[in-house]
Design a protein around this motif. Structure first.
Motif, PDB file in Angstrom:
ATOM      1  N   LEU A   1       0.885  -1.390   0.276  1.00 50.69           N
ATOM      2  CA  LEU A   1      -0.028  -0.066  -0.069  1.00 50.69           C
ATOM      3  C   LEU A   1       1.048   1.376  -0.084  1.00 50.69           C
ATOM      4  O   LEU A   1       0.351   2.381  -0.487  1.00 50.69           O
ATOM      5  N   TRP A   2       2.066   1.157   0.553  1.00 46.86           N
ATOM      6  CA  TRP A   2       2.943   2.383   0.684  1.00 46.86           C
ATOM      7  C   TRP A   2       3.908   2.308  -0.434  1.00 46.86           C
ATOM      8  O   TRP A   2       4.851   3.538  -0.415  1.00 46.86           O
ATOM      9  N   LEU A   3       4.181   1.652  -1.356  1.00 45.37           N
ATOM     10  CA  LEU A   3       5.093   1.283  -2.189  1.00 45.37           C
ATOM     11  C   LEU A   3       5.173   2.656  -3.221  1.00 45.37           C
ATOM     12  O   LEU A   3       3.886   2.947  -3.783  1.00 45.37           O
ATOM     13  N   HIS A   4       6.286   2.986  -3.504  1.00 49.45           N
ATOM     14  CA  HIS A   4       6.382   4.058  -4.892  1.00 49.45           C
ATOM     15  C   HIS A   4       7.703   4.035  -5.135  1.00 49.45           C
ATOM     16  O   HIS A   4       8.678   3.375  -4.677  1.00 49.45           O
ATOM     17  N   LYS A   5       8.073   4.294  -6.642  1.00 50.66           N
ATOM     18  CA  LYS A   5       9.274   4.475  -7.300  1.00 50.66           C
ATOM     19  C   LYS A   5      10.087   5.332  -6.503  1.00 50.66           C
ATOM     20  O   LYS A   5      10.160   6.414  -5.906  1.00 50.66           O
ATOM     21  N   GLY A   6      11.528   4.726  -6.375  1.00 51.39           N
ATOM     22  CA  GLY A   6      12.462   5.196  -5.661  1.00 51.39           C
ATOM     23  C   GLY A   6      12.551   4.776  -4.200  1.00 51.39           C
ATOM     24  O   GLY A   6      13.796   4.996  -3.620  1.00 51.39           O
ATOM     25  N   GLN A   7      11.694   3.995  -3.796  1.00 52.11           N
ATOM     26  CA  GLN A   7      11.751   3.610  -2.437  1.00 52.11           C
ATOM     27  C   GLN A   7      12.600   2.370  -2.416  1.00 52.11           C
ATOM     28  O   GLN A   7      12.522   1.418  -3.329  1.00 52.11           O
ATOM     29  N   ILE A   8      13.035   2.164  -1.129  1.00 50.87           N
ATOM     30  CA  ILE A   8      13.784   0.872  -0.796  1.00 50.87           C
ATOM     31  C   ILE A   8      13.079   0.046  -0.127  1.00 50.87           C
ATOM     32  O   ILE A   8      12.489   0.231   0.877  1.00 50.87           O
ATOM     33  N   ALA A   9      12.949  -1.238  -0.782  1.00 52.68           N
ATOM     34  CA  ALA A   9      11.999  -2.315  -0.347  1.00 52.68           C
ATOM     35  C   ALA A   9      12.789  -3.490   0.051  1.00 52.68           C
ATOM     36  O   ALA A   9      13.888  -3.818  -0.222  1.00 52.68           O
ATOM     37  N   ILE A  10      12.012  -4.212   1.218  1.00 47.98           N
ATOM     38  CA  ILE A  10      12.709  -5.399   1.518  1.00 47.98           C
ATOM     39  C   ILE A  10      11.691  -6.625   1.053  1.00 47.98           C
ATOM     40  O   ILE A  10      10.564  -6.575   1.365  1.00 47.98           O
ATOM     41  N   GLY A  11      12.311  -7.678   0.577  1.00 52.44           N
ATOM     42  CA  GLY A  11      11.550  -8.773   0.226  1.00 52.44           C
ATOM     43  C   GLY A  11      12.017 -10.263   0.275  1.00 52.44           C
ATOM     44  O   GLY A  11      12.946 -10.360   1.023  1.00 52.44           O
ATOM     45  N   ASN A  12      11.277 -11.395  -0.065  1.00 54.78           N
ATOM     46  CA  ASN A  12      11.506 -12.563   0.349  1.00 54.78           C
ATOM     47  C   ASN A  12      12.563 -13.077  -0.755  1.00 54.78           C
ATOM     48  O   ASN A  12      12.250 -12.890  -1.920  1.00 54.78           O
ATOM     49  N   ILE A  13      13.665 -13.519  -0.388  1.00 58.61           N
ATOM     50  CA  ILE A  13      14.883 -13.876  -1.373  1.00 58.61           C
ATOM     51  C   ILE A  13      14.510 -15.105  -2.269  1.00 58.61           C
ATOM     52  O   ILE A  13      14.759 -15.378  -3.305  1.00 58.61           O
ATOM     53  N   LYS A  14      13.389 -15.913  -1.578  1.00 60.47           N
ATOM     54  CA  LYS A  14      13.129 -17.286  -2.260  1.00 60.47           C
ATOM     55  C   LYS A  14      12.469 -16.592  -3.683  1.00 60.47           C
ATOM     56  O   LYS A  14      12.491 -17.487  -4.494  1.00 60.47           O
ATOM     57  N   HIS A  15      11.730 -15.714  -3.730  1.00 56.95           N
ATOM     58  CA  HIS A  15      11.222 -15.239  -5.163  1.00 56.95           C
ATOM     59  C   HIS A  15      12.315 -14.933  -6.006  1.00 56.95           C
ATOM     60  O   HIS A  15      12.066 -15.195  -7.115  1.00 56.95           O
ATOM     61  N   LEU A  16      13.209 -14.155  -5.583  1.00 57.56           N
ATOM     62  CA  LEU A  16      14.385 -14.060  -6.668  1.00 57.56           C
ATOM     63  C   LEU A  16      14.973 -15.399  -6.952  1.00 57.56           C
ATOM     64  O   LEU A  16      15.408 -15.711  -8.257  1.00 57.56           O
ATOM     65  N   GLU A  17      15.281 -16.260  -6.186  1.00 58.65           N
ATOM     66  CA  GLU A  17      15.974 -17.379  -6.213  1.00 58.65           C
ATOM     67  C   GLU A  17      15.067 -18.507  -7.302  1.00 58.65           C
ATOM     68  O   GLU A  17      15.752 -18.865  -7.962  1.00 58.65           O
ATOM     69  N   SER A  18      13.837 -18.222  -7.057  1.00 61.35           N
ATOM     70  CA  SER A  18      12.866 -19.251  -8.092  1.00 61.35           C
ATOM     71  C   SER A  18      12.752 -18.778  -9.506  1.00 61.35           C
ATOM     72  O   SER A  18      12.433 -19.640 -10.369  1.00 61.35           O
TER      73      SER A  18
END
Length: 206
Positions: free
Chosen positions: A53-70
Motif C-alpha cells: 500500500l505504501w510502495l512508490h518508485k525510488g523507495q527501498i523495499a525488503i522482500g523474500n529472497i526465495k522469489h528471486l531464487e525461484s
C-alpha cells in the motif's frame, strides 16, 4: 476515575506495543548490491504493515529472497546478496538495547530499490551496465541494445544500486507479494554505536 484512566492508558500502551512489535523489524545489510547507498553492516528499520500500500518508485523495499531464487537462471551469479531480518520490537530501539542487537545467521531477505510499478515500461540500455552484467544479459536485449520490460499487474521492478546485483534485471518483474517491508529509517551501525560508547568511556575516565 483514576483507576479507570490508568486501565485505559495501560490498554492503549499495550495496543501500541503490540502494533509496533508485529509491524516493525530491523534488517542488517549483507553484500554490496545496494552500494554506495547501503553498505555491509548497515541497519534499516522496516515497516511490514501491508507494504504494497505504501510502495512508490525510488523507495527501498525488503522482500523474500526465495522469489528471486525461484525466478533466476541457475548459476547466473555465484553469490546472492541478502540480509538478515531481526524480529524485534520497536521499543528495543531505545536505550542501551540498540547497541546489543543480535545478528541472525539465516539470510532470507533482499533489499532493493523500486524502479517500476504495474503498467510501467522499463527500458535499460545494455551499455549502461557493468561488463559482467552485460555479458550475463546480452542475449536478452532487443535489436536496439536495450533491455525492455512491461511491469504486469500485481508486480514491481526492483534493482540494486550497486554495479552487480541479483534483481529484476536478471529475473524480471517480481510479484508484489514478495515485498515484505519498506525501509523507513536507517539506524546507526553497530560499529558507530560501539565508537560512541568507547568515547563516553574515555570521557568518564577523564
Amino acid at each position: 476515575m483514576w483507576i479507570q484512566l490508568t486501565i485505559a492508558l495501560l490498554i492503549v500502551c499495550l495496543g501500541i506495543i503490540a502494533f509496533l512489535r508485529f509491524n516493525f523489524t530491523i534488517a542488517t545489510v549483507r553484500g554490496s548490491s545496494m552500494y554506495p547507498t547501503l553498505k555491509e553492516g548497515d541497519r534499516l528499520l522496516s515497516l511490514n504493515l501491508l507494504p504494497r500500500l505504501w510502495l512508490h518508485k525510488g523507495q527501498i523495499a525488503i522482500g523474500n529472497i526465495k522469489h528471486l531464487e525461484s525466478l533466476s537462471s541457475p548459476d547466473l551469479f555465484a553469490d546472492i546478496d541478502t540480509i538478515s531480518e531481526l524480529d524485534l520490537t520497536f521499543e528495543s530501539l531505545s536505550g542501551s538495547e540498540l547497541e546489543n542487537l543480535p545478528i541472525e545467521p539465516e539470510y532470507s531477505k533482499f533489499i532493493k530499490r523500486i524502479i517500476g510499478l504495474p503498467g510501467d515500461t522499463i527500458c535499460i540500455p545494455l551499455s549502461s551496465l557493468h561488463e559482467f552484467m552485460q555479458t550475463a544479459l546480452r542475449s536478452r536485449c532487443n535489436a536496439d541494445g536495450n533491455l525492455v520490460w512491461t511491469v504486469p499487474e500485481n508486480h514491481c521492478f526492483v534493482r540494486g544500486d550497486g554495479l552487480i546485483s541479483m534483481d529484476s534485471l536478471t529475473v524480471g518483474p517480481i510479484p508484489l507479494s514478495a515485498i515484505t517491508g519498506i525501509a523507513v529509517l536507517k539506524l546507526p551501525r553497530h560499529s558507530d554505536v560501539d565508537s560512541v560508547q568507547q568515547l563516553k568511556g574515555v570521557c568518564n575516565e577523564a
